[in-house]
Design a protein around this motif. Structure first.
Motif, mmCIF file in Angstrom:
data_model
loop_
_atom_site.group_PDB
_atom_site.id
_atom_site.type_symbol
_atom_site.label_atom_id
_atom_site.label_comp_id
_atom_site.label_asym_id
_atom_site.label_seq_id
_atom_site.Cartn_x
_atom_site.Cartn_y
_atom_site.Cartn_z
ATOM 1 N N ALA A 29 0.857 -1.184 0.000
ATOM 2 C CA ALA A 29 0.000 0.000 0.000
ATOM 3 C C ALA A 29 0.892 1.233 0.000
ATOM 4 C CB ALA A 29 -0.915 -0.002 1.223
ATOM 5 N N LEU A 30 0.683 2.099 -0.986
ATOM 6 C CA LEU A 30 1.450 3.340 -1.096
ATOM 7 C C LEU A 30 0.668 4.448 -0.405
ATOM 8 C CD1 LEU A 30 2.560 3.117 -4.840
ATOM 9 C CD2 LEU A 30 3.652 2.132 -2.818
ATOM 10 N N GLU A 31 1.350 5.205 0.443
ATOM 11 C CA GLU A 31 0.649 6.217 1.232
ATOM 12 C C GLU A 31 1.540 7.420 1.508
ATOM 13 O OE1 GLU A 31 -1.775 7.606 2.465
ATOM 14 O OE2 GLU A 31 -3.453 6.222 2.640
ATOM 15 N N ILE A 32 0.894 8.487 1.946
ATOM 16 C CA ILE A 32 1.617 9.622 2.488
ATOM 17 C C ILE A 32 2.243 9.199 3.811
ATOM 18 C CG2 ILE A 32 -0.301 10.592 3.841
ATOM 19 C CD1 ILE A 32 0.585 13.376 2.693
ATOM 20 N N GLY A 33 3.424 9.734 4.113
ATOM 21 C CA GLY A 33 4.111 9.408 5.360
ATOM 22 C C GLY A 33 4.214 10.617 6.274
ATOM 23 N N LEU A 34 4.636 10.366 7.496
ATOM 24 C CA LEU A 34 4.744 11.409 8.509
ATOM 25 C C LEU A 34 6.208 11.711 8.800
ATOM 26 C CD1 LEU A 34 2.069 10.000 11.006
ATOM 27 C CD2 LEU A 34 1.717 11.509 9.026
ATOM 28 N N VAL A 35 6.487 12.969 9.157
ATOM 29 C CA VAL A 35 7.860 13.356 9.481
ATOM 30 C C VAL A 35 7.883 14.173 10.768
ATOM 31 C CG1 VAL A 35 8.647 13.333 7.084
ATOM 32 C CG2 VAL A 35 7.714 15.446 8.040
ATOM 33 N N GLY A 36 9.071 14.218 11.369
ATOM 34 C CA GLY A 36 9.262 14.997 12.587
ATOM 35 C C GLY A 36 10.320 16.062 12.432
ATOM 36 N N ASP A 37 10.459 16.587 11.211
ATOM 37 C CA ASP A 37 11.563 17.514 10.930
ATOM 38 C C ASP A 37 11.126 18.978 10.931
ATOM 39 O OD1 ASP A 37 10.046 17.453 8.621
ATOM 40 O OD2 ASP A 37 11.751 17.251 7.250
ATOM 41 N N ILE A 38 10.113 19.304 11.718
ATOM 42 C CA ILE A 38 9.701 20.699 11.874
ATOM 43 C C ILE A 38 9.868 21.101 13.340
ATOM 44 C CG2 ILE A 38 8.137 20.645 9.910
ATOM 45 C CD1 ILE A 38 5.814 20.317 11.868
ATOM 46 N N PRO A 39 9.936 22.383 13.641
ATOM 47 C CA PRO A 39 10.311 22.822 14.998
ATOM 48 C C PRO A 39 9.408 22.328 16.119
ATOM 49 C CG PRO A 39 10.547 24.642 13.464
ATOM 50 C CD PRO A 39 9.903 23.531 12.696
ATOM 51 N N THR A 40 8.129 22.089 15.860
ATOM 52 C CA THR A 40 7.211 21.743 16.948
ATOM 53 C C THR A 40 7.019 20.248 17.157
ATOM 54 O OG1 THR A 40 5.394 21.986 15.376
ATOM 55 C CG2 THR A 40 5.928 23.898 16.754
ATOM 56 N N VAL A 41 7.765 19.418 16.414
ATOM 57 C CA VAL A 41 7.663 17.964 16.574
ATOM 58 C C VAL A 41 9.031 17.419 16.945
ATOM 59 C CG1 VAL A 41 7.060 15.774 15.471
ATOM 60 C CG2 VAL A 41 5.801 17.857 14.869
ATOM 61 N N LYS A 42 9.090 16.607 17.993
ATOM 62 C CA LYS A 42 10.354 16.041 18.434
ATOM 63 C C LYS A 42 10.728 14.829 17.590
ATOM 64 C CE LYS A 42 9.910 17.462 23.271
ATOM 65 N NZ LYS A 42 9.852 16.996 24.688
ATOM 66 N N SER A 43 12.012 14.734 17.258
ATOM 67 C CA SER A 43 12.471 13.589 16.485
ATOM 68 C C SER A 43 12.358 12.293 17.281
ATOM 69 C CB SER A 43 13.924 13.794 16.036
ATOM 70 O OG SER A 43 14.781 13.943 17.158
ATOM 71 N N SER A 44 12.335 12.392 18.587
ATOM 72 C CA SER A 44 12.150 11.197 19.404
ATOM 73 C C SER A 44 10.743 10.623 19.228
ATOM 74 C CB SER A 44 12.385 11.514 20.881
ATOM 75 O OG SER A 44 11.495 12.516 21.336
ATOM 76 N N TYR A 45 9.803 11.477 18.847
ATOM 77 C CA TYR A 45 8.426 11.039 18.609
ATOM 78 C C TYR A 45 8.249 10.557 17.178
ATOM 79 C CZ TYR A 45 3.311 11.219 18.390
ATOM 80 O OH TYR A 45 1.977 10.904 18.223
ATOM 81 N N MET A 46 8.851 11.250 16.209
ATOM 82 C CA MET A 46 8.742 10.880 14.792
ATOM 83 C C MET A 46 10.102 11.080 14.139
ATOM 84 S SD MET A 46 6.840 9.532 12.600
ATOM 85 C CE MET A 46 5.406 9.518 13.691
ATOM 86 N N PRO A 47 10.934 10.013 14.082
ATOM 87 C CA PRO A 47 12.333 10.152 13.652
ATOM 88 C C PRO A 47 12.514 10.066 12.137
ATOM 89 C CG PRO A 47 11.922 7.916 14.369
ATOM 90 C CD PRO A 47 10.619 8.659 14.551
ATOM 91 N N THR A 48 11.704 10.783 11.391
ATOM 92 C CA THR A 48 11.757 10.758 9.936
ATOM 93 C C THR A 48 11.819 12.185 9.408
ATOM 94 O OG1 THR A 48 9.347 10.573 9.996
ATOM 95 C CG2 THR A 48 10.586 8.540 9.620
ATOM 96 N N ALA A 49 12.251 12.333 8.146
ATOM 97 C CA ALA A 49 12.459 13.682 7.608
ATOM 98 C C ALA A 49 12.296 13.697 6.100
ATOM 99 C CB ALA A 49 13.862 14.176 7.975
ATOM 100 N N LEU A 50 11.910 14.860 5.558
ATOM 101 C CA LEU A 50 11.937 15.046 4.116
ATOM 102 C C LEU A 50 13.371 14.900 3.620
ATOM 103 C CD1 LEU A 50 9.647 18.117 3.265
ATOM 104 C CD2 LEU A 50 9.035 15.711 3.498
ATOM 105 N N GLY A 51 13.519 14.250 2.475
ATOM 106 C CA GLY A 51 14.841 14.082 1.888
ATOM 107 C C GLY A 51 15.616 12.914 2.436
ATOM 108 N N GLY A 52 15.039 12.199 3.414
ATOM 109 C CA GLY A 52 15.739 11.058 4.010
ATOM 110 C C GLY A 52 15.462 9.743 3.335
ATOM 111 N N GLY A 53 14.646 9.775 2.286
ATOM 112 C CA GLY A 53 14.277 8.548 1.597
ATOM 113 C C GLY A 53 12.890 8.091 1.991
ATOM 114 N N PRO A 54 12.318 7.152 1.235
ATOM 115 C CA PRO A 54 10.983 6.655 1.546
ATOM 116 C C PRO A 54 10.941 5.956 2.899
ATOM 117 C CG PRO A 54 12.018 5.317 -0.163
ATOM 118 C CD PRO A 54 12.904 6.499 0.050
#
Length: 346
Positions: free
Chosen positions: A233-258
């Motif tokens: 299943a292909l879907e939109i994903g979630l990231v934690g690379d904005i100032p108000t979201v902690k990477s410990s909660y969502m350790p993903t980012a734009l440009g980091g790969g699928p």
């Protein structure tokens, strides 16, 4: 590589329950590329792409999030309610709509409107003291003056209201509405274009489903068409690379790969199918990200419950379920290359 196709797909109106225009585009785009293309009674689009081996389904959904008109006032404003999962009693409104230009489905197409809210200059002290925005705090303004004018355009309770944002480049990224899940559909179309005439390691099928945004309504019948052995299943994903979201909660980012999504709010996904994607990525030396998504669900849930081992493969995105969903084109390219490698070489 993908921007033009993503722009075209995201700008086709396709609210929950009225995905017809998007479905017609999929039929048109897939028919010259695939062995067979068909629709079932509820409107899901299927394609047999080709190949031989285990029957693999790749799926993405046609619909996009929307509000519904709840009622119309005598002076031509419309009250709004949920058009996707949940109800007013249990789920607060999606405040990304506030102040946004929208399109409203009428009898002869879509009409422009604006989601309005009283500005600070005219709000009472009691209104300003509220901490949250409720369903009675905003409304749809069509620039009309009466209920009769609204109804003359075929707008009524139940009419769908979608974002009217344009898809465009912004710095290094692409931003717009309905990335969820038109990017998935664009990936499938590009795979069909690239793989036409090539020998595949799977008997490959596509499905573009209706009503994912309201409880995965379209995907519950997929196995009635073909006895699939596995699915992605292909879907939109979630990231934690904005100032108000902690990477410990969502350790993903734009440009980091699928992103390979291992679990969401409803179910664990197939590690065996995910391992095939990981192996393909490793052969390409393409990084992939891994995540658990909270408050999230996909068509992969219903596929697993119907007995089809399913992985969820996602493209990273900021600001999901908004008119400014933001993606990195290179993540989409990487997602395409990983799936292409898996389909060609197992």
């Amino acid at each position: 590589m993908f921007f033009d196709l993503i722009k075209e797909y995201t700008e086709i109106p396709g609210p929950v329950g009225h995905e017809d225009l998007v479905a017609a585009r999929m039929v048109a785009d897939w028919t010259p590329l695939c062995e067979r293309v068909w629709q079932n009674k509820v409107g899901n689009v299927f394609a047999k792409v080709g190949g031989s081996g285990p029957k693999l389904l790749i799926t993405a959904h046609l619909d996009q999030i929307n509000f519904l008109v709840k009622s119309i006032t005598d002076d031509g404003f419309c009250w709004l309610t949920h058009g996707t999962g949940g109800s007013e009693a249990s789920v607060p409104p999606n405040t990304a709509y506030i102040g946004q230009p929208v399109l409203v489905r009428g009898k002869d197409g879509y009409h422009p409107g604006q989601v309005g809210v009283a500005s600070g200059h005219v709000r009472s002290a009691a209104q300003r003291a509220k901490d949250t925005i409720g369903w009675d705090d905003f409304f749809l303004d069509l620039g009309l003056s009466s209920r009769a004018e609204v109804e003359a355009r075929g707008i009524r309770p139940g009419s769908q209201v979608i974002f009217a944002a344009e898809t465009k480049r912004l710095g290094h990224h692409i931003v717009g509405k309905a990335m969820d899940d038109r990017v998935g559909l664009a990936l499938m179309t590009q795979l069909a274009r690239d793989l036409k005439g090539k020998q595949l390691e799977y008997e490959l099928y596509f499905a573009a489903t209706i009503e994912e945004e309201v409880g995965m309504g379209g995907s519950w019948n997929l196995v009635n068409e073909v006895d699939f052995d596995l699915a992605i299943a292909l879907e939109i994903g979630l990231v934690g690379d904005i100032p108000t979201v902690k990477s410990s909660y969502m350790p993903t980012a734009l440009g980091g790969g699928p992103i390979i999504t291992h679990k969401d709010a409803r179910i664990h996904y197939s590690e065996k199918v995910a391992d095939r994607l990981v192996a393909a990525a490793e052969r390409l030396e393409q990084p992939v990200q891994h995540a658990v998504f909270h408050g999230f669900a996909t068509d992969g849930d219903s596929l697993i419950r119907m007995g089809v081992p399913t992985a969820v493969f996602t493209f990273p995105a900021r600001y999901t379920h908004s008119p400014y969903e933001m993606i990195h084109e290179q993540d989409v390219v990487a997602m395409f290359e990983v799936m292409r490698e898996m389909l060609l070489n197992g």
